[in-house]
Scaffold this motif. Sequence first.
Motif, PDB file in Angstrom:
ATOM      1  N   PHE A 122       0.857  -1.177   0.000  1.00 16.78           N
ATOM      2  CA  PHE A 122       0.000   0.000   0.000  1.00 16.78           C
ATOM      3  C   PHE A 122       0.902   1.238   0.000  1.00 16.78           C
ATOM      4  N   PRO A 123       0.374   2.413  -0.400  1.00 11.52           N
ATOM      5  CA  PRO A 123       1.251   3.548  -0.726  1.00 11.52           C
ATOM      6  C   PRO A 123       2.289   3.918   0.325  1.00 11.52           C
ATOM      7  N   THR A 124       1.888   4.062   1.606  1.00 14.21           N
ATOM      8  CA  THR A 124       2.883   4.508   2.583  1.00 14.21           C
ATOM      9  C   THR A 124       3.926   3.433   2.885  1.00 14.21           C
ATOM     10  N   ALA A 125       3.550   2.162   2.755  1.00 18.56           N
ATOM     11  CA  ALA A 125       4.544   1.101   2.931  1.00 18.56           C
ATOM     12  C   ALA A 125       5.477   1.033   1.729  1.00 18.56           C
ATOM     13  N   ALA A 126       4.930   1.278   0.524  1.00 21.90           N
ATOM     14  CA  ALA A 126       5.781   1.332  -0.661  1.00 21.90           C
ATOM     15  C   ALA A 126       6.820   2.440  -0.517  1.00 21.90           C
ATOM     16  N   ARG A 127       6.425   3.540   0.111  1.00 22.33           N
ATOM     17  CA  ARG A 127       7.347   4.666   0.325  1.00 22.33           C
ATOM     18  C   ARG A 127       8.275   4.416   1.507  1.00 22.33           C
ATOM     19  N   GLU A 160      -3.464  -0.957  -3.146  1.00 26.00           N
ATOM     20  CA  GLU A 160      -4.202  -0.940  -1.894  1.00 26.00           C
ATOM     21  C   GLU A 160      -4.270  -2.356  -1.315  1.00 26.00           C
ATOM     22  N   PRO A 161      -4.459  -2.494   0.013  1.00 25.56           N
ATOM     23  CA  PRO A 161      -4.384  -3.817   0.639  1.00 25.56           C
ATOM     24  C   PRO A 161      -5.273  -4.878   0.000  1.00 25.56           C
ATOM     25  N   GLU A 162      -6.545  -4.534  -0.295  1.00 30.38           N
ATOM     26  CA  GLU A 162      -7.450  -5.544  -0.857  1.00 30.38           C
ATOM     27  C   GLU A 162      -6.943  -6.045  -2.210  1.00 30.38           C
ATOM     28  N   ARG A 163      -6.433  -5.133  -3.037  1.00 33.16           N
ATOM     29  CA  ARG A 163      -5.930  -5.543  -4.354  1.00 33.16           C
ATOM     30  C   ARG A 163      -4.649  -6.360  -4.221  1.00 33.16           C
ATOM     31  N   GLY A 164      -3.824  -6.017  -3.235  1.00 29.40           N
ATOM     32  CA  GLY A 164      -2.616  -6.808  -3.000  1.00 29.40           C
ATOM     33  C   GLY A 164      -2.948  -8.228  -2.585  1.00 29.40           C
ATOM     34  N   ILE A 165      -3.896  -8.373  -1.662  1.00 25.97           N
ATOM     35  CA  ILE A 165      -4.300  -9.700  -1.207  1.00 25.97           C
ATOM     36  C   ILE A 165      -4.897 -10.498  -2.368  1.00 25.97           C
ATOM     37  N   SER A 166      -5.754  -9.855  -3.157  1.00 24.93           N
ATOM     38  CA  SER A 166      -6.353 -10.549  -4.309  1.00 24.93           C
ATOM     39  C   SER A 166      -5.276 -10.995  -5.285  1.00 24.93           C
ATOM     40  N   GLY A 167      -4.259 -10.149  -5.506  1.00 27.96           N
ATOM     41  CA  GLY A 167      -3.179 -10.509  -6.407  1.00 27.96           C
ATOM     42  C   GLY A 167      -2.400 -11.725  -5.936  1.00 27.96           C
ATOM     43  N   VAL A 168      -2.183 -11.823  -4.626  1.00 29.30           N
ATOM     44  CA  VAL A 168      -1.483 -12.997  -4.074  1.00 29.30           C
ATOM     45  C   VAL A 168      -2.350 -14.244  -4.223  1.00 29.30           C
ATOM     46  N   VAL A 169      -3.634 -14.124  -3.925  1.00 25.09           N
ATOM     47  CA  VAL A 169      -4.542 -15.271  -4.051  1.00 25.09           C
ATOM     48  C   VAL A 169      -4.576 -15.766  -5.495  1.00 25.09           C
ATOM     49  N   ARG A 170      -4.646 -14.828  -6.463  1.00 23.82           N
ATOM     50  CA  ARG A 170      -4.725 -15.204  -7.879  1.00 23.82           C
ATOM     51  C   ARG A 170      -3.408 -15.739  -8.409  1.00 23.82           C
ATOM     52  N   ARG A 205      10.107  -7.240  -8.935  1.00 25.08           N
ATOM     53  CA  ARG A 205       9.076  -6.477  -9.634  1.00 25.08           C
ATOM     54  C   ARG A 205       8.085  -5.988  -8.582  1.00 25.08           C
ATOM     55  N   SER A 206       8.062  -4.689  -8.324  1.00 22.70           N
ATOM     56  CA  SER A 206       7.192  -4.173  -7.266  1.00 22.70           C
ATOM     57  C   SER A 206       6.123  -3.253  -7.843  1.00 22.70           C
ATOM     58  N   SER A 207       5.022  -3.136  -7.122  1.00 18.82           N
ATOM     59  CA  SER A 207       3.933  -2.241  -7.516  1.00 18.82           C
ATOM     60  C   SER A 207       3.258  -1.708  -6.266  1.00 18.82           C
ATOM     61  N   GLU A 208       2.589  -0.561  -6.424  1.00 20.30           N
ATOM     62  CA  GLU A 208       1.866   0.082  -5.329  1.00 20.30           C
ATOM     63  C   GLU A 208       0.386  -0.256  -5.469  1.00 20.30           C
ATOM     64  N   HIS A 260     -11.957  16.723   1.108  1.00 12.30           N
ATOM     65  CA  HIS A 260     -11.000  16.409   0.040  1.00 12.30           C
ATOM     66  C   HIS A 260     -10.558  14.950   0.184  1.00 12.30           C
ATOM     67  N   ARG A 261     -10.180  14.354  -0.942  1.00 11.37           N
ATOM     68  CA  ARG A 261      -9.703  12.968  -0.961  1.00 11.37           C
ATOM     69  C   ARG A 261      -8.358  12.918  -1.683  1.00 11.37           C
ATOM     70  N   ALA A 262      -7.448  12.113  -1.155  1.00 15.61           N
ATOM     71  CA  ALA A 262      -6.145  11.928  -1.802  1.00 15.61           C
ATOM     72  C   ALA A 262      -5.571  10.597  -1.348  1.00 15.61           C
ATOM     73  N   ALA A 263      -5.027   9.825  -2.278  1.00 14.62           N
ATOM     74  CA  ALA A 263      -4.488   8.505  -1.938  1.00 14.62           C
ATOM     75  C   ALA A 263      -3.174   8.585  -1.189  1.00 14.62           C
ATOM     76  N   GLU A 264      -2.367   9.591  -1.503  1.00 14.43           N
ATOM     77  CA  GLU A 264      -1.010   9.675  -0.958  1.00 14.43           C
ATOM     78  C   GLU A 264      -0.972  10.567   0.276  1.00 14.43           C
ATOM     79  N   THR A 265      -0.271  10.097   1.323  1.00 16.91           N
ATOM     80  CA  THR A 265      -0.173  10.844   2.577  1.00 16.91           C
ATOM     81  C   THR A 265       0.355  12.254   2.361  1.00 16.91           C
TER      82      THR A 265
END
Length: 303
Positions: free
Chosen positions: A99-104, A129-139, A124-127, A225-230
């Motif tokens: 997730f973004p802050t851990a990637a940073r 969100e947690p749910e998408r990361g978990i789904s990627g590992v499962v798949r 090979r790394s990518s940023e 306001h909304r923003a993904a990055e801290t």
Amino acid sequence: MLNLERLRTLDALARHGSVSGAAAGLHITTSAVSQQMAKLEREAGQRLLAKNGRGVRLTDAGRLLAEHAARILSQVELAQADLEAQRGQVAGELRLSAFPTAARGLFPAALATLRAEHPALRLRSSELEPERGISGVVRGDLDLAVVLDWYNKPIPLPDGLVKAPLLDDPADVAMPAGHRLAGRGEVDLAEFAEDEWITWGEGEFCHEWLMFTLRSKGIEPIVGHRAAETHTQLGLVAAGLGVCIAPLLGRHPMPAEVVTVPLKQRVRRHVYVVWRADADRRPSIRAAVDALRATAREVGQAA
């Protein structure tokens, strides 16, 4: 004889639900997916796909073979893990997300350590969100994902995954330096009932946590306001546009116009790494977990 790569394509189609999703997950073109499936149908001697509007769906035979494909690919993963463990070499390709802050806050140091210590390992790394990361590992699209729980809202973890804790990440309230509560030693969330919140994107796990936590205290949040990055959130706080939750991981350097104040009820995120149980013996998985935990210890000590 059924071709393993074509079974992998069928498995991706079953998991993603579309040709475009399978192509993205396998990092190939949609035409390559269609070609692989056409060849697999000839090998199987049956129709595996049927038209479904503008897309496709699996036939009964397709679903049956996809179930076998998932089991076959799991066994192949186990065999590869056992062979890698038997060789004892940290080599090959490793796909990670965070997730973004851990990637940073974790990836730069941890991945640099892995590259220096294991030059035969391709990272090979990518940023994500947690749910998408978990789904990627499962798949099977990812080997490892760094994800998080909030102290009062755990994220569901599917069966078949293994996890290891990395660190507990404290979070404070960030507010403009001129805010009425900026000089306090600690604050309560209820004191921000009239403030505008700067939060994460709609539907993201951290946004849902903040809405859940504020509402549990009888506060209907005012989201400005909304923003993904801290750092984007902190920039908006510095401009006097609201307040936000600021976890320690990845928030430095802090803008001079922003003050952080701890909450009376301490707020923490539990950060951990997950991977598939059938890959547990791979030396590359072990090496990556060790590097992430060592980096997390350094971050925790710096805090």
